[in-house]
Design a protein around this motif. Structure first.
Motif, PDB file in Angstrom:
ATOM      1  N   THR A 172      34.840 -49.102  12.415  1.00 60.35           N
ATOM      2  CA  THR A 172      33.392 -49.150  12.254  1.00 60.35           C
ATOM      3  C   THR A 172      32.906 -47.831  11.640  1.00 60.35           C
ATOM      4  O   THR A 172      33.471 -46.764  11.900  1.00 60.35           O
ATOM      5  CB  THR A 172      32.674 -49.361  13.600  1.00 60.35           C
ATOM      6  OG1 THR A 172      33.017 -48.279  14.486  1.00 60.35           O
ATOM      7  CG2 THR A 172      33.088 -50.682  14.238  1.00 60.35           C
ATOM      8  N   SER A 196      26.159 -49.204   7.126  1.00 58.14           N
ATOM      9  CA  SER A 196      27.070 -49.442   8.244  1.00 58.14           C
ATOM     10  C   SER A 196      28.110 -50.467   7.815  1.00 58.14           C
ATOM     11  O   SER A 196      27.836 -51.348   6.993  1.00 58.14           O
ATOM     12  CB  SER A 196      26.313 -49.951   9.474  1.00 58.14           C
ATOM     13  OG  SER A 196      25.411 -48.971   9.949  1.00 58.14           O
ATOM     14  N   GLU A 198      31.748 -52.757   9.337  1.00 56.19           N
ATOM     15  CA  GLU A 198      32.588 -53.147  10.470  1.00 56.19           C
ATOM     16  C   GLU A 198      33.480 -54.297  10.042  1.00 56.19           C
ATOM     17  O   GLU A 198      33.043 -55.207   9.336  1.00 56.19           O
ATOM     18  CB  GLU A 198      31.735 -53.562  11.660  1.00 56.19           C
ATOM     19  CG  GLU A 198      32.522 -53.920  12.904  1.00 56.19           C
ATOM     20  CD  GLU A 198      31.632 -54.246  14.088  1.00 56.19           C
ATOM     21  OE1 GLU A 198      32.153 -54.402  15.207  1.00 56.19           O
ATOM     22  OE2 GLU A 198      30.401 -54.342  13.886  1.00 56.19           O
TER      23      GLU A 198
END
Length: 341
Positions: A172, A196, A198
């Protein structure tokens, strides 16, 4: 009982002496290696002398890299007594690192590098990982945290031809402020919000990673990759992708990658802002994406049909076949070369 106690005490003393002597020997050897290598410098090398960590403490370390000099005021290299094949590098809270060719002040909270080797497999890398809390660049917040790890794993039935090892790479990345990075695109990305990421992906290689061979430029080559899902979010925009690719003999991929997003028009607008596509072409590109998402596409052999798009999402198939690349039924030209091997 007294004799047994004396034996235990004697054994503890012998082990402690071996421990202390071993760390002292390592410190001498490390100092000799540093003195002989012009790419590395350190003001001092000392044993850690800790019960839970066996290793060395380095002071004022400078490492020459292709991008510039990395300067670390302190560096601990260690292994736990219960895991002698897993090594850790505890990084200092403040460092000077080369970023985009220039020295930058970087802070990283509790940053640790981890490497585990497998002695029964020729010292192959079984695990390589990086973990850090908050990161800043020249005093500005850069990322809220990062965790990434590559673990050797059985290849499975889906391994492409020529693969001899596989690694699952996952992790992540939280709150990466792209506008802080010293890149030409920083100004255009500054108002987009943080990035972000992930997900996990499996990399298929011609052999396992070996630290020494990789450092000398003789590491294994990529033979394929697969993923059930990697999610990216930039501010309010999101993109999810997954698929399976095998690398042909000429280094070009064969297979398909599927992109899922509900923000295709906004992503195309961002691409135009960054100069990746001409502004007047955005409307035409939107129409092309709609066509690609609605079309029935013949998938290459061995590619699993993808999951349907969720409500409001667009599913875009990026197909690689016979050395060419297609967006749905639309040809995009030659496929890129992903591996030189």
């Amino acid at each position: 009982m007294r004799i047994l106690l004396l034996i235990v005490i004697l054994l503890v003393c012998v082990l402690a002496a071996a421990w202390i002597g071993g760390e002292s020997w390592l410190a001498r050897k490390a100092a000799q290696r540093i003195e002989a290598d012009p790419r590395i410098d350190a003001a001092a090398v000392a044993p850690l002398r800790e019960l839970r960590r066996v290793g060395l403490a380095f002071t004022d370390v400078a490492v020459q890299t292709p991008q510039g000099t990395a300067s670390l005021p302190a560096l601990d290299l260690w292994a736990a007594p219960t895991s002698p094949t897993q090594f850790h590098a505890s990084l200092p809270a403040q460092m000077t690192l080369p970023v985009a060719g220039a020295p930058r002040q970087v802070t990283a909270q509790d940053a640790v590098l981890t490497l585990r080797v497998v002695p029964t497999s020729g010292m192959a890398v079984g695990l390589a990982a990086l973990e850090s809390g908050t990161v800043t660049l020249d005093g500005a917040p850069l990322a809220q945290g990062v965790q990434v790890a590559a673990r050797m794993t059985p290849m499975g039935a889906a391994a492409p031809a020529g693969a001899a090892a596989a690694y699952d790479v996952g992790g992540t990345l939280a709150g990466l402020a792209l506008g802080v990075l010293p890149t030409p695109a920083a100004a255009a990305l500054a108002d987009m919000g943080p990035l972000s990421a992930e997900g996990t992906a499996r990399l298929f290689l011609t052999g396992p990673l070996v630290a020494g061979a990789v450092r000398q430029g003789a590491g294994p080559t990529l033979r394929g990759l697969s993923s059930d899902g990697v999610s990216l979010r930039l501010g309010d925009l999101s993109l999810r992708l997954g698929g399976h690719l095998a690398i042909a003999a000429d280094g070009r991929p064969e297979g398909a990658v599927f992109l899922y997003t509900a923000d295709a028009p906004a992503l195309l607008g961002l691409a135009a802002d960054l100069g990746l596509i001409p502004g007047p072409a955005v409307a035409l590109a939107n129409a092309a994406l709609a066509t690609a998402a609605a079309a029935e596409v013949a998938l290459p052999a061995g590619v699993t049909p993808p999951a349907p798009a969720a409500a409001g999402e667009m599913r875009l198939p990026l197909v690689f076949r016979d050395g060419k690349m297609f967006l749905g039924p639309l040809p995009l030209g030659r496929a890129p070369v992903l591996s030189a091997g």
